[in-house]
Design an enzyme around this catalytic site. Structure first.
Site, PDB file in Angstrom:
ATOM      1  CB  SER A 131       1.288  -8.276  -2.046  1.00 18.85           C
ATOM      2  OG  SER A 131       0.257  -7.489  -1.483  1.00 18.85           O
ATOM      3  CE1 TYR A 144       2.774  -4.002  -4.965  1.00 13.70           C
ATOM      4  CE2 TYR A 144       0.760  -4.164  -3.668  1.00 13.70           C
ATOM      5  CZ  TYR A 144       2.118  -4.371  -3.797  1.00 13.70           C
ATOM      6  OH  TYR A 144       2.819  -4.962  -2.769  1.00 13.70           O
TER       7      TYR A 144
HETATM    8  C1  8X3 Z   1       0.882  -4.511   0.304  1.00 14.25           C
HETATM    9  C2  8X3 Z   1      -0.447  -4.937   0.801  1.00 14.25           C
HETATM   10  O1  8X3 Z   1      -2.915  -4.373   0.953  1.00 14.25           O
HETATM   11  O2  8X3 Z   1      -1.429  -2.546   0.400  1.00 14.25           O
HETATM   12  O3  8X3 Z   1       1.496  -5.442  -0.499  1.00 14.25           O
HETATM   13  O4  8X3 Z   1      -1.896  -4.227  -1.232  1.00 14.25           O
HETATM   14  S1  8X3 Z   1      -1.698  -3.971   0.190  1.00 14.25           S
END
Ligand code: 8X3
Length: 247
Positions: A131, A144
């Site tokens: 990502s 994340y």
């Molecule tokens: C998802 C993209 O910008 O929400 O992997 O992190 S973001």
């Protein structure tokens, strides 16, 4: 002999779109995910797709997947996701652990299990769905960002370690993709918050857009390794620079 592509997290979103697309490209596709009902529906609809129940957080489940395969030419490590958007100060360690387990260790488990088959194919392609969150950090991204940075780093290491082996290592780093579930999972089922993420954005990427990029990467000639492909919608010039149309 048809080539086999394994796609994890294939029950929805980018994984499902990739399974569909690679089947169209002529691969035998093993669509792997936890939700078997969805995989069965996909397999009934798309010729060339075989459903396999898979939980990437379980070593046993991953071993069963590997044992069910005669060959593996392409592996798309797509299973992953974000949970929560809390600041680091108040984030829940259990959420961080879960994200690490799915995004990083999940990809590690499947990669380790299928690497011998990718190598044996003579021209294996391993695709890691990371990502832009693995390249750029943002407020609330905490767990994340950490997981995706780790997965991205693991991908680089793997490419170095496999240099000389017949396996290409490709990283796909998408920005804003409007899928059925990504934001819904991040906001723990809060549909209103999830919808707001894409509000007014002209043309966020679709799962098909990312599947298209994956299909392109895995169908390049054997000597061409697309190291990393960053793919965003035109309306998202950077993580914090998103064009929105207000009515
Ligand atoms: C998802 C993209 O910008 O929400 O992997 O992190 S973001």
């Amino acid at each position: 002999m048809k080539k086999t592509a394994v796609v994890t997290g294939a029950s929805s979103g980018i994984g499902e779109a990739t399974a569909r697309r690679l089947a169209l490209e002529g691969f035998d596709v093993v669509a792997a995910a936890r939700r078997r009902d969805r995989l069965d529906a996909l397999a009934a609809e798309v010729p060339g797709v075989r459903p396999v129940t898979l939980d990437v957080t379980s070593a046993e489940s991953v071993a069963e997947l590997a044992a069910s395969l005669d060959r593996c030419d392409v592996l798309v490590n797509n299973a992953g996701g974000a949970i929560g958007l809390e600041p680091v100060a108040t984030g829940d360690a259990a959420d961080w652990q879960r994200m690490y387990d799915i995004n990083v260790l999940g990809s590690l488990r499947v990669t380790q299990a299928l690497l011998p088959k990718l190598t044996a194919s003579g021209d294996g392609v391993l695709v890691m769905l990371t990502s832009v969150a693995g390249l750029v950090s943002y407020e609330g991204g905490g767990g994340y960002n950490a997981a995706k940075h780790a997965q991205s780093s693991m991908t680089e290491v793997l490419r170095l370690e496999l240099c000389g082996e017949p396996v290409r290592v490709v990283e796909i780093a998408p920005g804003m993709v409007h899928t059925e579930e990504f934001s819904l999972t991040r906001f723990r089922g809060d549909a209103e918050r999830a919808t707001k993420v894409y509000e007014g954005v002209p043309g966020p990427l679709s799962a098909d857009d990312v599947a298209d990029a994956i299909a392109w990467c895995v169908t390049r000639p054997w000597n061409v390794n697309i190291d990393r492909l960053v793919i965003r919608p035109r309306a998202q010039a950077a993580q914090h620079k998103i064009h929105r149309v207000t009515s």
